[in-house]
Design a protein around this motif. Structure first.
Motif, PDB file in Angstrom:
ATOM      1  N   TYR A   1       0.837  -1.192   0.000  1.00 38.90           N
ATOM      2  CA  TYR A   1       0.000   0.000   0.000  1.00 38.90           C
ATOM      3  C   TYR A   1       0.878   1.251   0.000  1.00 38.90           C
ATOM      4  CZ  TYR A   1      -3.770  -3.209   1.256  1.00 38.90           C
ATOM      5  OH  TYR A   1      -4.680  -4.223   1.263  1.00 38.90           O
ATOM      6  N   GLU A   2       0.251   2.384  -0.266  1.00 39.93           N
ATOM      7  CA  GLU A   2       0.999   3.637  -0.344  1.00 39.93           C
ATOM      8  C   GLU A   2       1.588   4.043   1.003  1.00 39.93           C
ATOM      9  OE1 GLU A   2      -1.466   6.648  -2.265  1.00 39.93           O
ATOM     10  OE2 GLU A   2      -0.146   6.419  -3.975  1.00 39.93           O
ATOM     11  N   ASP A   3       1.011   3.565   2.101  1.00 39.30           N
ATOM     12  CA  ASP A   3       1.560   3.898   3.414  1.00 39.30           C
ATOM     13  C   ASP A   3       2.772   3.024   3.768  1.00 39.30           C
ATOM     14  OD1 ASP A   3       0.442   1.442   3.955  1.00 39.30           O
ATOM     15  OD2 ASP A   3      -1.049   2.184   5.379  1.00 39.30           O
ATOM     16  N   GLY A   4       3.172   2.125   2.847  1.00 42.26           N
ATOM     17  CA  GLY A   4       4.345   1.296   3.064  1.00 42.26           C
ATOM     18  C   GLY A   4       4.056  -0.085   3.617  1.00 42.26           C
ATOM     19  N   SER A   5       2.828  -0.310   4.071  1.00 40.43           N
ATOM     20  CA  SER A   5       2.497  -1.620   4.627  1.00 40.43           C
ATOM     21  C   SER A   5       2.317  -2.652   3.518  1.00 40.43           C
ATOM     22  CB  SER A   5       1.215  -1.524   5.467  1.00 40.43           C
ATOM     23  OG  SER A   5       0.118  -1.122   4.660  1.00 40.43           O
ATOM     24  N   GLU A   6       2.715  -3.886   3.811  1.00 38.50           N
ATOM     25  CA  GLU A   6       2.621  -4.970   2.841  1.00 38.50           C
ATOM     26  C   GLU A   6       1.641  -6.023   3.330  1.00 38.50           C
ATOM     27  OE1 GLU A   6       6.504  -6.483   2.154  1.00 38.50           O
ATOM     28  OE2 GLU A   6       7.293  -4.607   1.322  1.00 38.50           O
ATOM     29  N   GLN A   7       0.996  -6.711   2.378  1.00 42.80           N
ATOM     30  CA  GLN A   7       0.004  -7.720   2.737  1.00 42.80           C
ATOM     31  C   GLN A   7      -0.033  -8.805   1.675  1.00 42.80           C
ATOM     32  OE1 GLN A   7      -3.933  -6.138   3.262  1.00 42.80           O
ATOM     33  NE2 GLN A   7      -4.833  -8.074   3.839  1.00 42.80           N
ATOM     34  N   SER A   8      -0.179 -10.039   2.120  1.00 41.06           N
ATOM     35  CA  SER A   8      -0.350 -11.159   1.196  1.00 41.06           C
ATOM     36  C   SER A   8      -1.846 -11.355   0.960  1.00 41.06           C
ATOM     37  CB  SER A   8       0.264 -12.430   1.782  1.00 41.06           C
ATOM     38  OG  SER A   8       0.007 -13.531   0.936  1.00 41.06           O
ATOM     39  N   VAL A   9      -2.259 -11.346  -0.303  1.00 41.18           N
ATOM     40  CA  VAL A   9      -3.678 -11.443  -0.630  1.00 41.18           C
ATOM     41  C   VAL A   9      -3.886 -12.492  -1.713  1.00 41.18           C
ATOM     42  CG1 VAL A   9      -4.107  -9.035  -0.029  1.00 41.18           C
ATOM     43  CG2 VAL A   9      -3.550  -9.627  -2.387  1.00 41.18           C
ATOM     44  N   ASP A  10      -5.116 -12.948  -1.837  1.00 43.53           N
ATOM     45  CA  ASP A  10      -5.470 -13.888  -2.892  1.00 43.53           C
ATOM     46  C   ASP A  10      -5.566 -13.133  -4.219  1.00 43.53           C
ATOM     47  OD1 ASP A  10      -7.409 -15.523  -4.643  1.00 43.53           O
ATOM     48  OD2 ASP A  10      -6.933 -16.897  -3.010  1.00 43.53           O
ATOM     49  N   CYS A  11      -5.047 -13.724  -5.263  1.00 41.12           N
ATOM     50  CA  CYS A  11      -5.044 -13.061  -6.574  1.00 41.12           C
ATOM     51  C   CYS A  11      -6.454 -12.707  -7.042  1.00 41.12           C
ATOM     52  CB  CYS A  11      -4.361 -13.955  -7.614  1.00 41.12           C
ATOM     53  SG  CYS A  11      -2.589 -14.175  -7.358  1.00 41.12           S
ATOM     54  N   SER A  12      -7.425 -13.500  -6.638  1.00 43.34           N
ATOM     55  CA  SER A  12      -8.793 -13.266  -7.092  1.00 43.34           C
ATOM     56  C   SER A  12      -9.411 -12.037  -6.449  1.00 43.34           C
ATOM     57  CB  SER A  12      -9.661 -14.493  -6.791  1.00 43.34           C
ATOM     58  OG  SER A  12      -9.730 -14.740  -5.387  1.00 43.34           O
ATOM     59  N   THR A  13      -8.768 -11.487  -5.385  1.00 44.47           N
ATOM     60  CA  THR A  13      -9.337 -10.343  -4.668  1.00 44.47           C
ATOM     61  C   THR A  13      -8.772  -9.020  -5.135  1.00 44.47           C
ATOM     62  OG1 THR A  13      -7.680 -10.470  -2.900  1.00 44.47           O
ATOM     63  CG2 THR A  13      -9.699 -11.784  -2.627  1.00 44.47           C
ATOM     64  N   ILE A  14      -7.848  -9.045  -6.102  1.00 41.54           N
ATOM     65  CA  ILE A  14      -7.260  -7.792  -6.571  1.00 41.54           C
ATOM     66  C   ILE A  14      -7.729  -7.488  -7.994  1.00 41.54           C
ATOM     67  CG2 ILE A  14      -5.230  -8.018  -5.103  1.00 41.54           C
ATOM     68  CD1 ILE A  14      -3.650  -8.900  -7.540  1.00 41.54           C
ATOM     69  N   GLU A  15      -7.760  -6.217  -8.293  1.00 46.29           N
ATOM     70  CA  GLU A  15      -8.173  -5.754  -9.623  1.00 46.29           C
ATOM     71  C   GLU A  15      -7.059  -4.885 -10.197  1.00 46.29           C
ATOM     72  OE1 GLU A  15     -11.441  -2.669 -11.600  1.00 46.29           O
ATOM     73  OE2 GLU A  15     -11.664  -3.368  -9.529  1.00 46.29           O
ATOM     74  N   ILE A  16      -6.594  -5.220 -11.385  1.00 46.17           N
ATOM     75  CA  ILE A  16      -5.523  -4.446 -12.014  1.00 46.17           C
ATOM     76  C   ILE A  16      -6.064  -3.077 -12.408  1.00 46.17           C
ATOM     77  CG2 ILE A  16      -3.969  -4.290 -13.996  1.00 46.17           C
ATOM     78  CD1 ILE A  16      -3.785  -7.308 -13.996  1.00 46.17           C
ATOM     79  N   ASP A  17      -5.339  -2.031 -11.966  1.00 47.23           N
ATOM     80  CA  ASP A  17      -5.760  -0.657 -12.242  1.00 47.23           C
ATOM     81  C   ASP A  17      -5.016  -0.098 -13.459  1.00 47.23           C
ATOM     82  OD1 ASP A  17      -7.013   1.726 -12.047  1.00 47.23           O
ATOM     83  OD2 ASP A  17      -6.037   2.410 -10.218  1.00 47.23           O
ATOM     84  N   TYR A  18      -3.695  -0.021 -13.361  1.00 52.06           N
ATOM     85  CA  TYR A  18      -2.924   0.460 -14.512  1.00 52.06           C
ATOM     86  C   TYR A  18      -1.447   0.122 -14.328  1.00 52.06           C
ATOM     87  CZ  TYR A  18      -1.850   4.338 -11.363  1.00 52.06           C
ATOM     88  OH  TYR A  18      -1.445   5.093 -10.290  1.00 52.06           O
ATOM     89  N   LEU A  19      -0.674   0.243 -15.407  1.00 55.92           N
ATOM     90  CA  LEU A  19       0.763  -0.018 -15.418  1.00 55.92           C
ATOM     91  C   LEU A  19       1.472   1.304 -15.702  1.00 55.92           C
ATOM     92  CD1 LEU A  19       3.032  -2.204 -15.404  1.00 55.92           C
ATOM     93  CD2 LEU A  19       2.768  -2.299 -17.893  1.00 55.92           C
ATOM     94  N   GLN A  20       2.534   1.576 -14.943  1.00 57.35           N
ATOM     95  CA  GLN A  20       3.242   2.833 -15.159  1.00 57.35           C
ATOM     96  C   GLN A  20       4.738   2.624 -14.942  1.00 57.35           C
ATOM     97  OE1 GLN A  20       1.890   5.628 -12.184  1.00 57.35           O
ATOM     98  NE2 GLN A  20       3.534   5.064 -10.813  1.00 57.35           N
ATOM     99  N   GLU A  21       5.511   3.665 -15.290  1.00 54.45           N
ATOM    100  CA  GLU A  21       6.958   3.644 -15.089  1.00 54.45           C
ATOM    101  C   GLU A  21       7.244   3.899 -13.624  1.00 54.45           C
ATOM    102  OE1 GLU A  21      10.714   3.137 -16.490  1.00 54.45           O
ATOM    103  OE2 GLU A  21       9.332   3.792 -18.030  1.00 54.45           O
ATOM    104  N   GLY A  22       7.987   2.976 -12.979  1.00 56.20           N
ATOM    105  CA  GLY A  22       8.338   3.143 -11.576  1.00 56.20           C
ATOM    106  C   GLY A  22       9.442   4.160 -11.394  1.00 56.20           C
ATOM    107  N   SER A  23       9.536   4.691 -10.179  1.00 58.02           N
ATOM    108  CA  SER A  23      10.565   5.694  -9.906  1.00 58.02           C
ATOM    109  C   SER A  23      11.844   5.015  -9.446  1.00 58.02           C
ATOM    110  CB  SER A  23      10.079   6.658  -8.847  1.00 58.02           C
ATOM    111  OG  SER A  23       9.701   5.979  -7.680  1.00 58.02           O
TER     112      SER A  23
END
Length: 344
Positions: free
Chosen positions: A322-344
């Motif tokens: 997440y943007e606050d830096g926290s990490e979480q393991s989730v099931d792939c079926s629960t996420i929705e792809i938003d967009y792809l961008q160039e990382g910093s």
């Protein structure tokens, strides 16, 4: 047959069987909603109407599956104060219920309330910010607050930036962009460039652009880096010394070579060969290729980035950040792809 002595049951309260008094034994009891009061000092202050309505409909159909936590009210005899579970309590009233399952925890303070909801991802950033502000006003040191919340000091500082935000940041927060770190960076930038940041936020919201940390970093770089000064036009170099000029003339002018001079002939040959060599052509970068791809996804209504270099804990799961830096393991079926961008 002699009569049975029932005198021991003369003062037996049948109501106590149907409505047992809750005790701190870890077992949930059914408590009347009219005997429960909300803690006026509780950290939760946001109760979105749409979420409360959905919870009420669920409780009306299936009841409260997770008991709330209560403790004896400090001043009102026979009443109970909610440790946590205010949303379930309110939704039960909306659903027309008479009782709610609860268990007693006498040793429960406001830090425990925050931790319970933080671990369940139920506290909004503003609620956490207001709680931190309250504890600081009570004289609690920032490092103590961070320790009690099981966070680092940066967590406290970034959330404090959400208190009394400027109007432009409030608009961004209300639009759904609630990352404390992003808003913290944006607020710090606003303190130096208020007009530019306000215009940037308004433009982002109008154009439907996400207010995320990577874009804020680009804005910060553009605002903080001084504009490049226009370089003066280069003038012709000063004439070389007479001896050098004469030497160049001798080399460049074919007619000036003395055919009998082997040294001059060899120099001319080397120059001709050098001029015939092709200069290496710089390799053009593929404009369609992303050097550092960053896949942004949506999980449980929150924006996060997909961590591709961290081993999943099970097949079908993936790590997100997440943007606050926290990490979480989730099931792939629960996420929705938003967009792809160039990382910093």
């Amino acid at each position: 047959m002699s009569g049975i002595d029932l005198s021991a049951f003369e003062n037996f309260d049948l109501g106590a069987v149907n409505n047992p008094t809750p005790v701190a034994d870890g077992t949930p009891k059914q408590i009347s909603l009219t005997d429960i009061l909300e803690d006026p000092e509780q950290p939760r202050v946001e109760f979105p109407e749409d979420q409360m309505q959905k919870m009420a409909e669920s409780i009306k159909e299936r009841g409260v599956k997770t008991p709330i936590s209560v403790k004896p009210h400090p001043t009102e005899q026979g009443k109970w104060l909610i440790n946590y579970g205010a949303r379930r309590f309110r939704a039960s009233i909306m659903a027309g219920k008479d009782t709610i399952p609860a268990f007693v925890d006498n040793d429960h303070d406001d830090f425990d309330q925050v931790m319970e909801n933080k671990e369940r991802l139920n506290h909004s950033p503003i609620e956490l910010a207001l709680f931190i502000q309250k504890k600081i006003k009570q004289g609690v040191k920032k490092n103590v607050i961070a320790k009690r919340l099981n966070e680092d000091p940066v967590f406290v500082s970034t959330h404090l930036a959400l208190v009394d935000m400027p109007e432009c940041l409030t608009k961004a927060y209300e639009a759904g962009f609630k990352s404390p770190k992003t808003l913290y960076d944006l607020r710090k930038l606003w303190e130096s460039f208020p007009e530019e940041v306000e215009a940037w936020v308004d433009e982002s919201l109008e154009n439907g652009q996400d207010i995320i940390r990577s874009r804020v970093q680009v804005l910060s770089k553009n605002l903080k880096e001084p504009k490049q000064a226009v370089e003066p036009e280069k003038t012709d170099p000063e004439p070389q010394a007479q001896e050098s000029q004469e030497q160049i003339t001798i080399i460049d002018d074919n007619e000036s070579f003395n055919s009998g001079n082997d040294d001059q002939a060899e120099v001319k040959k080397l120059i001709d060969q050098s001029n015939l060599k092709e200069q290496p052509v710089a390799k053009e970068e593929d404009p369609d290729k992303i050097k550092k791809p960053l896949l942004v996804v949506i999980h449980d209504g929150r924006q996060a980035s997909l961590i591709l270099n961290k081993k999943p804990i099970s097949r079908g799961s993936v790590w997100i950040k997440y943007e606050d830096g926290s990490e979480q393991s989730v099931d792939c079926s629960t996420i929705e792809i938003d967009y792809l961008q160039e990382g910093s």
